[in-house]
Motif scaffolding. Structure first.
Motif, PDB file in Angstrom:
ATOM      1  N   ASP A   1      49.568  48.519  12.930  1.00  0.00           N
ATOM      2  CA  ASP A   1      50.329  47.551  11.785  1.00  0.00           C
ATOM      3  C   ASP A   1      50.789  46.486  12.307  1.00  0.00           C
ATOM      4  OD1 ASP A   1      49.941  49.118   9.696  1.00  0.00           O
ATOM      5  OD2 ASP A   1      52.155  49.249   9.313  1.00  0.00           O
ATOM      6  N   ASP A   2      50.548  44.958  11.797  1.00  0.00           N
ATOM      7  CA  ASP A   2      50.972  43.845  12.780  1.00  0.00           C
ATOM      8  C   ASP A   2      52.396  43.707  12.283  1.00  0.00           C
ATOM      9  OD1 ASP A   2      48.346  43.475  13.114  1.00  0.00           O
ATOM     10  OD2 ASP A   2      48.027  42.264  11.420  1.00  0.00           O
ATOM     11  N   LYS A   3      52.742  43.996  11.191  1.00  0.00           N
ATOM     12  CA  LYS A   3      54.274  43.600  10.706  1.00  0.00           C
ATOM     13  C   LYS A   3      55.139  44.754  11.334  1.00  0.00           C
ATOM     14  CE  LYS A   3      56.336  42.396   6.799  1.00  0.00           C
ATOM     15  NZ  LYS A   3      56.971  43.596   6.064  1.00  0.00           N
ATOM     16  N   LEU A   4      56.178  44.158  11.892  1.00  0.00           N
ATOM     17  CA  LEU A   4      57.257  44.976  12.498  1.00  0.00           C
ATOM     18  C   LEU A   4      58.112  45.777  11.312  1.00  0.00           C
ATOM     19  CD1 LEU A   4      59.008  42.617  14.994  1.00  0.00           C
ATOM     20  CD2 LEU A   4      57.380  44.738  15.573  1.00  0.00           C
ATOM     21  N   GLY A   5      58.528  46.937  11.690  1.00  0.00           N
ATOM     22  CA  GLY A   5      59.190  47.793  10.563  1.00  0.00           C
ATOM     23  C   GLY A   5      60.649  47.214  10.673  1.00  0.00           C
TER      24      GLY A   5
END
Ligand code: ADP
Ligand code: MG
Length: 495
Positions: free
Chosen positions: A208-212
């Motif tokens: 995933d590119d987006k941070l959690g």
């Protein structure tokens, strides 16, 4: 499912000054409650803050050491919140224009530091004042407020979310800890609260590119807790996500007994604090000349010192090199006082024996310091005295094994006796007289016909046993390599 752990750290390190960030009150640790809080720290009406120049110098040193930008001007801002240990109703911090921005730290997470490092980016480092402390003990059911800590200068160092495991986070925190102690800007004393970490942790699906969404674990004051807290938190978040839940941004506390984190408050955002520039303080301008002056006053940075210790040229930057392994160099540069101690020893003995000196400092010296819970600056054996001992190994007076006994005797002595004195008093001088050794060897040969016969039939073990007998006859004082040579010679003659 494969998860990736993401960590960003905020480290609060107390700056090593005599007085507070904006007042002249002392910051000595452990004084009676409220004995070190002046009118400014108590926020009495009409008082005004005055910036401590020394604090700025220490912050600039940190910025220069990580190749960061030193902002001029930087701005002090009020962070508004209510808490009983904060009498002003706001904390003076820096928000939009911190004193330091950018910069990098190189960490090593591989075993024995043999692997290549990883660069962790620093977002910013800003100056802020500490708050006071609520005392819940000994107050007959009431809570007391101690404002000794109020106004203590802190440098808050914020990293980018660049770490991918608890091990990387710990390596980063340790690196910063070494650095601030090395630069002399903080004592880094974690028990006294001079070095504390907040760990921001999130997880995301691998790829995933987006941070959690992150949760922030507050106030971790040991590297072990830092590691345990991140590990627990990551497992917790994975569990929630895998069972279909979602992570809500929150501030949590780590319970070190139960090894769990618990929500302290749901996360506040910057706008909740109503930050605004403090009208009592001017923008902080730092002239380029002053920065140069500070740069010149700085010690050799730890990474350069490390590179120099493993280098094999004779000199690097005008200082000696020692061709040590990366492992040895990293042990010796874990602390500036250890590095200085080591270099003093080698200076006396000579670079050729650098490895032997490193072994002693990393081995015997470190072990006894650890046992006595002492810093190397409080070592009962000075570098000069250790050098005198190592010289006696080099010139064959004693064996390395005997030297360890001499060393522990030196350590325990009230006023550390010299190695020579102890060798003399205890009669430890190595027997290197070959006539004397030959006599002993011959006696052992006569007394052990069976082993001699075994040796002649090619049993190597028998030889070692004969060496052992000679050593025993001299209470370990014979020069072992001489015993080997002479024994071989006599046996060959016999056979
Ligand atoms: P604040 O804690 O004041 O809200 P920031 O939002 O700038 O400040 O973030 C603080 C820390 O959180 C930084 O160290 C940053 O690297 C880290 N961080 C930000 N987002 C994440 C994320 N999704 N996961 C882990 N750490 C994060
Ligand atoms: Mg934070």
């Amino acid at each position: 499912m494969q998860w990736e752990v993401v960590v960003g750290l905020e480290i609060h390190t107390q700056l090593l000054t005599q007085s507070k960030l904006f007042s002249g009150a002392s910051i000595t640790f452990g004084s009676a409650p409220n004995s070190q809080a002046c009118a400014v720290d108590l926020a009495l009406p009409g008082v005004l803050p005055v910036l401590n120049r020394g604090v700025v110098e220490l912050a600039v040193k940190f910025g220069l050491s990580i190749d960061a930008r030193i902002n001029s001007p930087s701005i002090f801002a009020r962070k508004n919140y209510f808490y009983p240990d904060l009498p002003k109703g706001y904390q003076i911090s820096q928000f939009e224009l911190p004193i330091i921005e950018g910069g990098q730290i190189n960490i090593q997470t591989g075993k024995n530091n043999e692997e290549d490092g990883k660069l962790i980016n620093i977002t910013r480092a800003h100056l802020e004042e500490d708050a006071g402390k609520s005392l819940h003990e000994d107050f007959h059911g009431m809570t007391g407020i101690d404002l000794n800590r109020a106004g203590t200068p802190l440098l808050e160092i914020v990293s980018e979310p660049d770490m991918r495991s608890s091990a990387e986070a710990v390596a980063f925190a340790k690196k910063i800890h070494t650095l601030v102690r090395w630069l002399g800007i903080s004592d880094g004393n974690m028990e006294e609260g001079s070095f504390r970490c907040d760990a921001n942790v999130s997880v995301r699906r691998l790829g995933d590119d987006k941070l959690g969404t992150r949760r922030e674990i507050k106030n971790l004051n040991s590297f072990r807790y830092l590691q345990q807290a991140i590990e627990y938190e990551a497992e917790f978040q994975k569990y929630i996500l895998e069972s279909g839940g979602e992570i809500k941004q929150a501030t949590v506390l780590f319970d070190s007994d139960k090894r769990e984190t618990h929500v302290m408050r749901t996360k506040e955002d910057a706008h909740d604090y109503r930050y605004f520039p403090d009208p009592d303080l001017l923008p902080l301008i730092i002239s380029p000349d002053w920065i140069e002056e500070i740069r010149k006053s700085m010690v050799e940075p730890p990474d350069l010192c490390f590179s120099r210790f493993i280098d094999s040229k004779i000199y690097s930057n005008g200082k000696p090199t020692y061709a040590l392994s990366k492992y040895d160099a990293s042990m010796l540069t874990a602390d500036i006082d250890i590095a200085n101690y080591f270099e003093k020893v080698v200076e006396i003995i000579g670079r050729k024996e650098a490895k032997l000196c490193a072994n002693w400092v990393i081995g015997e010296v470190a072990a006894l310091l650890n046992q006595d819970n002492k810093n190397i600056t409080a070592s009962p054996v000075s570098p000069q005295q250790l050098a005198e001992l190592i010289l006696r190994i080099c010139d064959g007076t004693i064996s390395g094994k005997t030297a360890k006994d001499v060393f522990s005797a030196m350590w325990d002595e009230e006023n550390c006796a010299s190695a020579d004195e102890i060798i003399k008093i205890k009669g430890l001088k190595q027997i290197s007289n070959s006539d004397e050794i030959t006599k002993l060897v011959d006696m052992v040969i006569i007394d052990n016909p069976q082993q001699v016969a075994d040796f002649c039939r090619g049993k190597e073990k028998a030889f070692n046993s004969l060496v052992g007998q000679v050593m025993k006859a001299t209470k370990g004082k014979a020069n072992p390599s001489q015993v080997n040579d002479i024994l071989k010679e006599r046996l060959n003659k016999n056979s």
